[in-house]
Design a protein around this motif. Structure first.
Motif, PDB file in Angstrom:
ATOM      1  N   TYR A 274       0.838  -1.203   0.000  1.00 10.50           N
ATOM      2  CA  TYR A 274       0.000   0.000   0.000  1.00 10.50           C
ATOM      3  C   TYR A 274       0.876   1.256   0.000  1.00 10.50           C
ATOM      4  N   HIS A 275       0.614   2.138  -0.954  1.00 13.81           N
ATOM      5  CA  HIS A 275       1.432   3.352  -1.002  1.00 13.81           C
ATOM      6  C   HIS A 275       0.714   4.458  -1.754  1.00 13.81           C
TER       7      HIS A 275
ATOM      8  N   LYS B 114      -6.560   3.142   3.491  1.00 13.98           N
ATOM      9  CA  LYS B 114      -5.260   3.326   4.153  1.00 13.98           C
ATOM     10  C   LYS B 114      -4.800   4.782   4.065  1.00 13.98           C
ATOM     11  N   TRP B 115      -5.073   5.429   2.943  1.00 12.12           N
ATOM     12  CA  TRP B 115      -4.680   6.828   2.768  1.00 12.12           C
ATOM     13  C   TRP B 115      -5.425   7.712   3.771  1.00 12.12           C
TER      14      TRP B 115
ATOM     15  N   THR C 134      -2.952   3.480  -3.569  1.00  9.51           N
ATOM     16  CA  THR C 134      -3.362   2.099  -3.835  1.00  9.51           C
ATOM     17  C   THR C 134      -4.463   1.626  -2.893  1.00  9.51           C
ATOM     18  N   SER C 135      -4.756   2.395  -1.852  1.00  9.16           N
ATOM     19  CA  SER C 135      -5.869   2.074  -0.954  1.00  9.16           C
ATOM     20  C   SER C 135      -6.412   3.380  -0.369  1.00  9.16           C
TER      21      SER C 135
END
Lengths: 76, 174
Positions: free
Chosen positions: B82-83, B154-155, B150-151
């Protein structure tokens, strides 16, 4: 105290000096009330007057535009 | 601004009695900007302040100046999972959205050199024991622009976590 210790202390001090945690509750209160002038004053004081006036207002708006919802949830 | 610690050019030396004073003088415009540090949470930050470094958890940050987007994104996919990738005036910022120990972060930064990580960013980060990324405008340079995440979940978690690590700092604008 050796030179390396002094440099490390200075770096740690730098981290303390730039950390906004202590002023955020007051900053959020000001911005939540739409008082960008007050928020700018808080920033000016935080930076020892190095950023003030319109520059401080712009910086306050930029932070608020990006993190306003989260900051209001956290400190509002 | 006058600095004795950095800049280019020769060092001017002055002899004062038996002592030698070395000065490197350069002129740079200082600007204030804002951003955030990499500490995962306040507990980890407190451990850092007590002298713990390697096991302290951080979000991994990377500053790629002059690198290609595809290389930065590939590095993120390969090493971070995830990034998020952000466009800056000089290149890209890469943010890992899964926290890891400072030991792991530093290992990844050395790996990232092969992908174009800014060497000065690596040096100052290692020296400090944490990373900093600019998120505000800097003089005429615009705010970093989010290109890829990518998420979204998560961001959002990451952005929320940064409210505890916001910083205002002085930097130079060459």
């Amino acid at each position: 105290m050796g030179v390396v210790d002094k440099v490390i202390d200075e770096l740690d001090d730098f981290l303390e000096r730039m950390d906004l945690a202590d002023i955020l509750p007051e900053f959020v209160e000001a911005m939540s009330q739409g008082d960008v002038h007050k928020a700018a004053e808080i920033i000016a004081e935080f930076t020892n007057g190095n950023i003030e006036g319109e520059n401080a207002k712009y910086l306050a708006w930029e932070i608020w535009e990006t993190f306003g919802d989260e900051l209001r949830e956290m400190y509002g | 601004m006058v600095s004795v610690l950095g800049g280019s050019g020769k060092i001017k030396r002055f002899r004062i009695g038996n002592a030698l004073l070395g000065l490197r003088i350069f002129v740079a415009k200082t600007v204030y900007t804002w951003g955030f540090s990499s500490f995962y949470d306040r507990d980890n930050f407190e451990r850092f302040k007590k002298g713990d470094y390697w096991s302290v958890y951080h979000y991994p940050f990377f500053d790629f100046d002059g690198a290609k987007f595809v290389d930065v994104h590939d590095f993120g996919l390969l090493y971070l999972g995830y990034h998020a990738v952000l466009k800056t005036s000089a290149g890209y910022h890469l943010i890992g959205l899964l926290p890891m120990s400072w030991y792991q972060v530093t290992k990844l930064m050395f790996e990232a050199l092969k992908y174009g990580l800014d060497t000065k960013y690596l040096r100052i980060s290692i020296f400090r024991g944490y990373c900093v990324l600019r998120y505000g405008s800097k003089g005429k340079k615009k705010k970093p622009e989010l290109l890829v995440v990518t998420s979204e979940k998560k961001w959002r978690e990451f952005i929320k976590s940064r409210t505890k690590f916001l910083i205002i700092y002085e930097t130079t604008n060459w």
